[in-house]
Motif scaffolding. Structure first.
Motif, PDB file in Angstrom:
ATOM      1  N   MET A  55      13.612  12.990  -3.325  1.00  0.00           N
ATOM      2  CA  MET A  55      14.006  11.717  -2.606  1.00  0.00           C
ATOM      3  C   MET A  55      15.550  12.171  -1.940  1.00  0.00           C
ATOM      4  O   MET A  55      16.069  13.619  -2.686  1.00  0.00           O
ATOM      5  CB  MET A  55      15.130  10.931  -3.585  1.00  0.00           C
ATOM      6  N   THR A  56      16.136  12.311  -0.488  1.00  0.00           N
ATOM      7  CA  THR A  56      17.157  12.541  -0.230  1.00  0.00           C
ATOM      8  C   THR A  56      17.534  11.788   0.911  1.00  0.00           C
ATOM      9  O   THR A  56      17.320   9.917   1.115  1.00  0.00           O
ATOM     10  CB  THR A  56      16.928  13.738   0.736  1.00  0.00           C
TER      11      THR A  56
ATOM     12  N   GLN B   3      15.387   8.093   2.159  1.00  0.00           N
ATOM     13  CA  GLN B   3      14.339   8.825   2.443  1.00  0.00           C
ATOM     14  C   GLN B   3      13.493   9.608   0.993  1.00  0.00           C
ATOM     15  O   GLN B   3      13.893  10.259   0.918  1.00  0.00           O
ATOM     16  CB  GLN B   3      14.529   9.853   3.547  1.00  0.00           C
ATOM     17  N   THR B   4      12.480   8.922  -0.062  1.00  0.00           N
ATOM     18  CA  THR B   4      11.401   9.479  -0.155  1.00  0.00           C
ATOM     19  C   THR B   4       9.970   9.429   0.981  1.00  0.00           C
ATOM     20  O   THR B   4       9.744   9.045   1.043  1.00  0.00           O
ATOM     21  CB  THR B   4      11.274   8.216  -1.197  1.00  0.00           C
ATOM     22  N   SER B   5       9.278  10.422   0.689  1.00  0.00           N
ATOM     23  CA  SER B   5       7.703  10.554   1.352  1.00  0.00           C
ATOM     24  C   SER B   5       6.676   9.450   0.675  1.00  0.00           C
ATOM     25  O   SER B   5       6.990   9.398  -0.469  1.00  0.00           O
ATOM     26  CB  SER B   5       7.372  11.948  -0.048  1.00  0.00           C
ATOM     27  N   GLY B   6       6.626   9.251   1.427  1.00  0.00           N
ATOM     28  CA  GLY B   6       5.220   8.245   2.049  1.00  0.00           C
ATOM     29  C   GLY B   6       5.827   6.895   1.647  1.00  0.00           C
ATOM     30  O   GLY B   6       4.534   6.038   1.863  1.00  0.00           O
ATOM     31  N   SER B   7       6.773   6.522   2.131  1.00  0.00           N
ATOM     32  CA  SER B   7       7.210   5.549   2.652  1.00  0.00           C
ATOM     33  C   SER B   7       8.566   5.226   3.380  1.00  0.00           C
ATOM     34  O   SER B   7       8.957   6.336   3.830  1.00  0.00           O
ATOM     35  CB  SER B   7       8.041   4.592   1.445  1.00  0.00           C
TER      36      SER B   7
END
Length: 69
Positions: free
Chosen positions: A1-2, A52-56
Motif C-alpha cells: 500500500m502506498t 493506492q493498493t494493488s487490485g483496487s
C-alpha cells in the motif's frame, strides 16, 4: 500500500511523491499547505492524499483547497 500526495492546479494534477506510510504523506501534505510558493503561485488549487493498493481503485484519504485570492 502506498500513499501519494497530489497537487491540483489550473492545468491538471501532478504527483508530488509516493510514501510507504500515511504519516509520511501527511508530513509533506501539511508542509505544502504552508509552502510560500504554493500560496503565492495562485494557480495551485489544492492538494490530496490518495491511498493506492494493488487490485483496487485509488481512494482519496485527505484533501485541501487553497483559498482563492
Amino acid at each position: 500500500m502506498t500513499y501519494t500526495v497530489i497537487s491540483h492546479d489550473a492545468w491538471g494534477s501532478a504527483d508530488v511523491g509516493s510514501f510507504a506510510s500515511l504519516e509520511q504523506a501527511r508530513e509533506v501534505f501539511q508542509a505544502l499547505q504552508n509552502d510560500r510558493w504554493f500560496l503565492a503561485d495562485g494557480s495551485v488549487r489544492g492538494l490530496s492524499i490518495v491511498q493506492q493498493t494493488s487490485g483496487s481503485e485509488p481512494c482519496t484519504v485527505e484533501r485541501f483547497s487553497f483559498p482563492h485570492t
